[in-house]
Motif scaffolding. Structure first.
Motif, PDB file in Angstrom:
ATOM      1  N   TRP A 149      13.190   3.737   3.006  1.00  0.00           N
ATOM      2  CA  TRP A 149      11.875   4.045   1.691  1.00  0.00           C
ATOM      3  C   TRP A 149      11.411   5.228   1.663  1.00  0.00           C
ATOM      4  CZ3 TRP A 149      11.242  -0.661   3.431  1.00  0.00           C
ATOM      5  CH2 TRP A 149      11.888  -0.653   5.052  1.00  0.00           C
ATOM      6  N   GLN A 150      12.359   6.455   0.675  1.00  0.00           N
ATOM      7  CA  GLN A 150      11.786   6.794  -0.083  1.00  0.00           C
ATOM      8  C   GLN A 150      12.981   5.992  -1.889  1.00  0.00           C
ATOM      9  OE1 GLN A 150      14.266  10.273   0.739  1.00  0.00           O
ATOM     10  NE2 GLN A 150      13.232  11.388   1.510  1.00  0.00           N
TER      11      GLN A 150
ATOM     12  N   THR B 292      16.177  -8.292   3.001  1.00  0.00           N
ATOM     13  CA  THR B 292      15.299  -7.497   2.968  1.00  0.00           C
ATOM     14  C   THR B 292      14.025  -7.147   4.074  1.00  0.00           C
ATOM     15  OG1 THR B 292      15.644  -8.424   1.092  1.00  0.00           O
ATOM     16  CG2 THR B 292      13.862  -6.913   1.016  1.00  0.00           C
ATOM     17  N   ILE B 293      13.996  -5.804   3.682  1.00  0.00           N
ATOM     18  CA  ILE B 293      12.616  -5.805   4.691  1.00  0.00           C
ATOM     19  C   ILE B 293      11.988  -4.548   3.874  1.00  0.00           C
ATOM     20  CG2 ILE B 293      14.103  -5.642   6.820  1.00  0.00           C
ATOM     21  CD1 ILE B 293      14.337  -2.207   6.032  1.00  0.00           C
ATOM     22  N   GLU B 294      10.574  -5.217   4.871  1.00  0.00           N
ATOM     23  CA  GLU B 294      10.095  -3.797   3.552  1.00  0.00           C
ATOM     24  C   GLU B 294       8.983  -3.447   4.321  1.00  0.00           C
ATOM     25  OE1 GLU B 294       7.917  -6.759   0.022  1.00  0.00           O
ATOM     26  OE2 GLU B 294       7.630  -7.897   2.666  1.00  0.00           O
ATOM     27  N   ASN B 295       8.920  -2.477   4.117  1.00  0.00           N
ATOM     28  CA  ASN B 295       7.594  -1.345   4.409  1.00  0.00           C
ATOM     29  C   ASN B 295       5.980  -2.099   3.860  1.00  0.00           C
ATOM     30  OD1 ASN B 295       6.978   0.874   6.549  1.00  0.00           O
ATOM     31  ND2 ASN B 295       5.837   2.124   4.625  1.00  0.00           N
ATOM     32  N   LEU B 296       5.238  -1.887   4.420  1.00  0.00           N
ATOM     33  CA  LEU B 296       3.814  -2.375   3.692  1.00  0.00           C
ATOM     34  C   LEU B 296       2.255  -2.726   3.587  1.00  0.00           C
ATOM     35  CD1 LEU B 296       3.682  -6.517   5.187  1.00  0.00           C
ATOM     36  CD2 LEU B 296       4.730  -5.496   2.932  1.00  0.00           C
ATOM     37  N   ASP B 297       2.891  -1.162   4.241  1.00  0.00           N
ATOM     38  CA  ASP B 297       1.387   0.300   4.708  1.00  0.00           C
ATOM     39  C   ASP B 297       1.828   1.498   4.899  1.00  0.00           C
ATOM     40  OD1 ASP B 297      -1.537   0.856   5.097  1.00  0.00           O
ATOM     41  OD2 ASP B 297      -1.324  -0.708   6.117  1.00  0.00           O
ATOM     42  N   LYS B 298       1.018   2.761   4.168  1.00  0.00           N
ATOM     43  CA  LYS B 298       1.272   3.913   4.075  1.00  0.00           C
ATOM     44  C   LYS B 298       2.013   4.448   4.849  1.00  0.00           C
ATOM     45  CE  LYS B 298      -2.422   6.289   1.362  1.00  0.00           C
ATOM     46  NZ  LYS B 298      -1.545   5.630  -0.255  1.00  0.00           N
ATOM     47  N   MET B 299       2.500   4.538   6.264  1.00  0.00           N
ATOM     48  CA  MET B 299       3.291   4.993   7.002  1.00  0.00           C
ATOM     49  C   MET B 299       4.501   4.785   7.133  1.00  0.00           C
ATOM     50  SD  MET B 299       3.174   5.728  11.154  1.00  0.00           S
ATOM     51  CE  MET B 299       1.373   6.258  11.492  1.00  0.00           C
ATOM     52  N   ALA B 300       5.521   4.960   7.317  1.00  0.00           N
ATOM     53  CA  ALA B 300       6.624   4.897   7.110  1.00  0.00           C
ATOM     54  C   ALA B 300       6.777   5.154   8.714  1.00  0.00           C
ATOM     55  CB  ALA B 300       7.358   5.463   6.214  1.00  0.00           C
ATOM     56  N   MET B 301       7.942   4.651   9.011  1.00  0.00           N
ATOM     57  CA  MET B 301       9.197   5.269  10.093  1.00  0.00           C
ATOM     58  C   MET B 301      10.812   4.732   9.961  1.00  0.00           C
ATOM     59  SD  MET B 301       8.209   6.571  12.309  1.00  0.00           S
ATOM     60  CE  MET B 301       6.075   7.334  12.705  1.00  0.00           C
TER      61      MET B 301
ATOM     62  N   GLY C 238       8.321  16.918   7.002  1.00  0.00           N
ATOM     63  CA  GLY C 238       7.283  16.691   6.370  1.00  0.00           C
ATOM     64  C   GLY C 238       5.709  15.129   6.359  1.00  0.00           C
ATOM     65  N   TRP C 239       7.255  13.751   6.056  1.00  0.00           N
ATOM     66  CA  TRP C 239       6.666  12.818   5.948  1.00  0.00           C
ATOM     67  C   TRP C 239       6.204  13.002   7.613  1.00  0.00           C
ATOM     68  CZ3 TRP C 239       8.801   9.297   9.565  1.00  0.00           C
ATOM     69  CH2 TRP C 239      10.032   9.821  10.331  1.00  0.00           C
ATOM     70  N   PHE C 240       6.839  12.883   8.569  1.00  0.00           N
ATOM     71  CA  PHE C 240       6.196  12.382   9.687  1.00  0.00           C
ATOM     72  C   PHE C 240       4.882  13.719  10.192  1.00  0.00           C
ATOM     73  CE2 PHE C 240       5.652  12.799  14.786  1.00  0.00           C
ATOM     74  CZ  PHE C 240       5.760  11.828  14.885  1.00  0.00           C
ATOM     75  N   TRP C 241       4.634  15.072  10.152  1.00  0.00           N
ATOM     76  CA  TRP C 241       3.320  15.445   9.955  1.00  0.00           C
ATOM     77  C   TRP C 241       2.456  14.818   9.549  1.00  0.00           C
ATOM     78  CZ3 TRP C 241       5.663  17.142  13.897  1.00  0.00           C
ATOM     79  CH2 TRP C 241       6.884  17.528  14.220  1.00  0.00           C
ATOM     80  N   LYS C 242       3.175  14.444   7.978  1.00  0.00           N
ATOM     81  CA  LYS C 242       1.542  14.122   7.182  1.00  0.00           C
ATOM     82  C   LYS C 242       0.820  12.423   7.764  1.00  0.00           C
ATOM     83  CE  LYS C 242       0.194  13.345   1.743  1.00  0.00           C
ATOM     84  NZ  LYS C 242      -1.010  13.798   2.355  1.00  0.00           N
ATOM     85  N   ALA C 243       1.805  12.259   7.685  1.00  0.00           N
ATOM     86  CA  ALA C 243       1.678  10.653   7.877  1.00  0.00           C
ATOM     87  C   ALA C 243       0.720  10.413   9.471  1.00  0.00           C
ATOM     88  CB  ALA C 243       1.902   9.698   8.068  1.00  0.00           C
TER      89      ALA C 243
ATOM     90  N   LYS D  34       0.749  -1.067  -0.009  1.00  0.00           N
ATOM     91  CA  LYS D  34      -0.339  -0.054  -0.356  1.00  0.00           C
ATOM     92  C   LYS D  34       1.320   1.467   0.261  1.00  0.00           C
ATOM     93  CE  LYS D  34      -3.543  -2.365   2.857  1.00  0.00           C
ATOM     94  NZ  LYS D  34      -4.749  -1.975   3.874  1.00  0.00           N
ATOM     95  N   TYR D  35       2.514   0.870   0.257  1.00  0.00           N
ATOM     96  CA  TYR D  35       2.941   2.208   0.278  1.00  0.00           C
ATOM     97  C   TYR D  35       3.450   2.774  -0.523  1.00  0.00           C
ATOM     98  CZ  TYR D  35       7.172   4.872   1.591  1.00  0.00           C
ATOM     99  OH  TYR D  35       8.450   5.983   1.035  1.00  0.00           O
ATOM    100  N   SER D  36       3.462   4.724  -0.658  1.00  0.00           N
ATOM    101  CA  SER D  36       3.701   5.383  -1.611  1.00  0.00           C
ATOM    102  C   SER D  36       4.702   5.745  -0.828  1.00  0.00           C
ATOM    103  CB  SER D  36       2.848   5.703  -2.261  1.00  0.00           C
ATOM    104  OG  SER D  36       3.252   6.803  -3.415  1.00  0.00           O
ATOM    105  N   ALA D  37       6.483   6.464  -1.892  1.00  0.00           N
ATOM    106  CA  ALA D  37       6.963   7.071  -1.335  1.00  0.00           C
ATOM    107  C   ALA D  37       6.969   8.199  -1.694  1.00  0.00           C
ATOM    108  CB  ALA D  37       8.763   7.032  -2.149  1.00  0.00           C
ATOM    109  N   HIS D  38       6.184   8.759  -3.068  1.00  0.00           N
ATOM    110  CA  HIS D  38       5.951  10.184  -3.797  1.00  0.00           C
ATOM    111  C   HIS D  38       4.546  10.700  -2.437  1.00  0.00           C
ATOM    112  CE1 HIS D  38       7.187   6.811  -6.992  1.00  0.00           C
ATOM    113  NE2 HIS D  38       7.442   8.105  -7.898  1.00  0.00           N
TER     114      HIS D  38
END
Length: 647
Positions: free
Chosen positions: A602-603, A570-579, A536-541, A23-27
Motif C-alpha cells: 500500500w506504499q 487487483t485488490i484495493e485499500n479504500l479507507d485510510k487505515m491499511a493492513m 509507525g503506520w500501525f501506531w498512527k492509524a 480515501k487512502y493516502s500512502a503519504h
C-alpha cells in the motif's frame, strides 16, 4: 450555450472522480517523520531507559484504625521522599484522592446528575488533615482539590535530597468510591474494601516534571515506587487482608488458622482456612476487642486492604518460574460461597499468576489476594477487589483481568492518569491468551470475527485511543481503553509480526521498564527495535486516529481471456487505515491457494495487482478470508464471476 456545456462537462468529471477516489493516502499513513521525536540521556531512541534515566522514590510507614460503626479511617502516614532528579525541588505535590468523593470537588462537579460508575452523588467525604510536618517541623502547605502542595523552606537538593513528610488524617469511607473502594453489606457484616486511603506523592519525571492532573474518577493512577510498612487496627472479629506480606499471623489468627495457613502455603489445591460454618463462630477469632494487622510490601507503587467479620478465607500455593513460591488467597462472604462461585477463586488466582509469570515476567509479591465485595473489579499491588456476585466464567474473567494488572501497571509503571490503554489495553490483550490456556480451555474465547467487531470498533461516536481517560466519553471507555488496543496488539502479534518476534520485543520492553515509568513512545520504539519493523503506520492509524479499514477485491481478468494462462487480480485499500493483505483464490475444482502481501504494497497507492497461475476458471477471490482484520465492509471482500453472481 458555451458556459452551459462547460459546467455540465465539469460536473460529470467531478462526479466520476468522486466515485473512483479512495480515501487512502500512502503519504499520510507512511509519513517518514511521524514517529521521529526528541530523545535524551534519560530515554533511548531504542525505547529503553537511557544511561541518565532517573526516577524519584517514596517509602511509606502507615498506621490507621478502622471504626466499623462510623465507617471511618483514622491514622497517620510518614513518607520518606528521595529526589533523584537533576532538579532542585522548591515544593512537593501529593495526591489526596479521597477529596474527590465530595459534591464540591472537581470530580463531584463534573459528575452528571444521573451519577455513573465514576460519580459519587450526595456524599460529603474527603480527607480531614489534622497536621502536616516536614522533617519534624510544621509544613507550609495548601490543598487544591485532590492535590496538596508543600512549600519547602529551602529547595530539596538535586540527586541526593531527602524529605520526611508526616501527615495525620482521617476520612469517612463512601459506600461506593467510583468503583475503586467502598462498603458491601452482607448478612454477617460489612466488607470494607479500602484503597486511596493515605496521601501519596505525585510523580516527578523527566517528561512533565510534576504530574498533577486532578483525580476525577476515570483516570486512574501514576505513582512512585517504594517500600511500604503499614498496620491496620480493626475489631478482633474482623479478618484483614492487604497488599504484600502479613508479618504477624500468630497474633491475628487462631492457632488452628495458623496451621492451615502454613498448609495452604505448600498446597497445590485450595485449603479452607476459615470455613462458612466458622464465620458466625466466635471461636474462629482471637478473644480480644481489637487487633493490629501488620504488613509490608516492597518495591510497590501503592497498597490496599480489606476488612470484614464476614470473611470465609482460603488459599493455595503459587509456583513461580525461579522456584520461589507465592500464595493465592481469597476472602468472601457466605453469599459468595459455592463451587460455581468464589470457592474456586484461589484456583483462578493461582492459574492467572502462574500463566503471566511464565510468559511475561515473574510475579513480584509474596501473596496475591482476591476480595469479594461491592467493587466490580479493581486492582492494586498484590490485591484485587471483585464483585461478590460473580460466578464461573465471569469470576474467572474479572479475577484474571485484575491480576493481569499486576504486570500493567504495577510492574510496568505507566501513567494511567493519561494513558488508560497502556494498562487496560495491554491487560485485555494478555487476557485473551490466559483465558484460552486456563484449565484446558474451560472458558476459552470464541473465535473473534474482526469484520463483525469492526462495526462497533469504528463507530461514528468513537474517541481516539490516545485520549486522556477523563476526555473519553463514558460510553466509549470500554472500547478505547480496553477492547480496541487489546485487539490491536493481538493483530500485531498474530497477523503482522508473528508470536515469536512480538513476544521477544514485548518481554524485552517489560524487562527494561519493570518498576520504571515508560511513555507510549517508549513502548512504540521498544517494539520496533525488538521486532525489527518500522511500525509507525500501525501506531498512527490504530492509536492516534479514527481511521477505518476497508479492503476489497476490485477486479479479476484472465490472461488473454484464457483461464489456462492465469489471471490478474487487483485488490484495493479504500479507507485510510491499511493492513497486510491475505487473498484466497478458489478454482472451480475446489482447489484453493492463498497469497499473502505485506503492508508495504500500500506504499504504492490504494490498489495492488498481482498475477496467479491458474489452469481452471476461478470460482471466487476473497481478501481477508479468515476475518482477521477489522474490515468495515465485508461485501466488497469477495469477487465471483458474473455467472455465479447472477444466481
Amino acid at each position: 450555450m458555451f458556459k452551459k456545456h462547460v459546467f455540465l462537462g465539469l460536473a460529470l468529471l467531478l462526479s466520476t472522480a468522486a466515485l473512483a477516489q479512495s480515501k487512502y493516502s500512502a503519504h499520510e499513513l507512511f509519513h517518514p517523520l511521524w514517529n521521529y521525536g526528541p530523545v535524551s540521556p534519560m530515554r533511548s531512541a531504542a525505547g529503553v531507559p537511557g544511561p541518565g534515566y532517573w526516577q524519584n522514590s517514596a517509602d511509606y510507614k502507615i498506621a490507621v484504625s478502622l471504626d466499623d460503626v462510623a465507617n471511618k479511617i483514622t491514622g497517620d502516614v510518614e513518607i520518606t521522599y528521595k529526589n533523584n532528579s537533576p532538579d532542585k525541588l522548591p515544593f512537593l505535590w501529593l495526591q489526596l484522592d479521597q477529596n474527590s468523593f465530595n459534591t464540591q470537588s472537581r470530580g463531584g462537579k463534573t459528575t452528571p446528575i444521573s451519577g455513573g460508575r465514576f460519580g459519587n452523588l450526595a456524599f460529603e467525604g474527603g480527607y480531614k488533615i489534622e497536621s502536616v510536618t516536614i522533617d519534624g517541623k510544621p509544613a507550609n502547605f495548601i490543598v487544591e482539590d485532590t492535590r496538596m502542595q508543600i512549600r519547602l523552606a529551602s529547595p530539596l537538593a538535586e540527586k541526593i535530597g531527602t524529605a520526611k513528610i508526616k501527615i495525620a488524617y482521617s476520612f469517612t469511607s463512601p459506600e461506593n468510591a467510583s468503583d475503586r473502594m467502598g462498603i458491601q453489606q452482607t448478612k454477617n457484616g460489612a466488607i470494607y474494601t479500602v484503597a486511596q486511603w493515605f496521601p501519596r506523592v505525585c510523580v516527578y519525571d523527566d517528561i512533565e516534571g510534576w504530574n498533577v492532573l486532578p483525580y476525577l474518577g476515570a483516570g486512574e493512577f501514576y505513582l512512585e515506587y517504594g517500600n511500604f510498612e503499614y498496620s491496620i487496627n480493626a475489631p478482633a472479629s474482623h479478618i484483614v487482608v492487604g497488599s504484600g506480606e502479613l508479618l504477624n499471623p500468630t497474633e491475628v489468627y487462631t492457632a488452628d488458622q495458623v496451621k492451615k495457613w502454613a498448609a495452604a502455603a505448600n498446597s497445590e489445591t485450595t485449603v479452607v482456612i476459615r470455613s462458612a460454618a466458622e464465620v458466625t463462630d466466635p471461636a474462629s477469632r482471637p478473644a480480644k476487642d481489637r487487633l493490629t494487622w501488620k504488613f509490608k510490601c516492597n518495591n510497590a507503587r501503592d497498597v490496599a486492604f480489606a476488612s470484614s467479620k464476614s470473611f470465609i478465607l482460603d488459599a493455595c500455593r503459587i509456583n513461580l518460574p525461579s522456584g520461589k513460591k507465592s500464595m493465592a488467597v481469597s476472602v468472601y462472604p457466605i453469599e459468595s460461597d459455592g463451587k460455581e462461585a468464589w470457592a474456586r477463586s484461589s484456583e483462578y488466582v493461582k492459574a492467572s499468576i502462574e500463566h503471566y509469570s511464565n510468559w511475561l515476567y515473574e510475579y513480584s509479591y509474596p501473596v496475591a489476594t482476591n476480595v469479594a465485595g461491592m467493587v466490580s473489579g479493581m486492582e492494586y499491588p498484590g490485591i484485587i477487589f471483585c464483585g461478590y456476585k460473580d460466578k464461573t466464567a465471569s469470576l474467572w474473567g474479572v479475577t484474571d483481568h485484575e491480576f493481569g494488572h499486576n504486570w500493567f501497571p504495577m510492574i510496568v509503571g505507566s501513567n494511567e492518569r493519561k494513558f488508560a490503554w497502556m494498562d487496560e489495553g495491554f491487560n485485555t490483550f494478555i487476557n485473551f491468551y490466559s483465558t484460552d490456556a486456563f484449565n484446558k480451555g474451560e472458558y476459552k474465547n470464541r473465535k473473534f470475527d474482526m469484520h463483525t467487531i469492526a462495526k462497533s470498533m469504528f463507530r461514528e461516536t468513537a474517541d481516539p485511543i490516545m485520549s486522556i481517560p477523563d476526555v473519553i466519553q463514558t460510553r466509549n471507555l470500554g472500547w478505547e481503553a480496553y477492547n480496541k488496543p487489546g485487539f490491536g496488539l493481538r493483530i500485531l502479534r498474530e497477523n503482522i509480526l508473528g508470536a515469536d518476534r512480538f513476544d521477544y520485543a514485548f518481554k524485552n520492553y517489560i524487562n527494561k521498564w519493570a518498576f520504571k515509568h515508560p511513555t507510549p513512545m517508549d513502548f512504540f520504539r521498544a517494539m520496533e527495535d525488538g521486532a525489527g519493523e518500522d511500525l509507525g503506520w500501525f501506531w498512527k492509524a490504530w492509536f492516534y486516529e479514527l481511521w477505518r479499514l476497508d479492503q476489497s477485491v476490485k477486479d479479476v481478468d484472465y490472461v488473454e481471456q484464457d483461464p489456462a494462462k492465469g489471471a490478474v487480480i487487483t485488490i484495493e485499500n479504500l479507507d485510510k487505515m491499511a493492513m497486510p493483505a491475505v487473498v484466497e483464490v478458489e478454482l472451480t475444482s475446489g482447489e484453493k491457494e492463498r497469497f499473502t502481501f505485506p503492508v508495504e504494497i500500500w506504499q504504492r497507492g490504494s490498489s495492488w495487482t498481482f498475477r496467479t497461475s491458474t489452469k481452471l476458471p476461478i470460482k471466487s477471490v476473497v481478501i481477508d478470508p479468515d476475518h482477521s482484520f477489522p474490515d468495515m465492509d465485508s461485501k466488497n471482500n469477495t469477487w465471483k464471476p458474473l455467472s455465479v453472481r447472477s444466481r
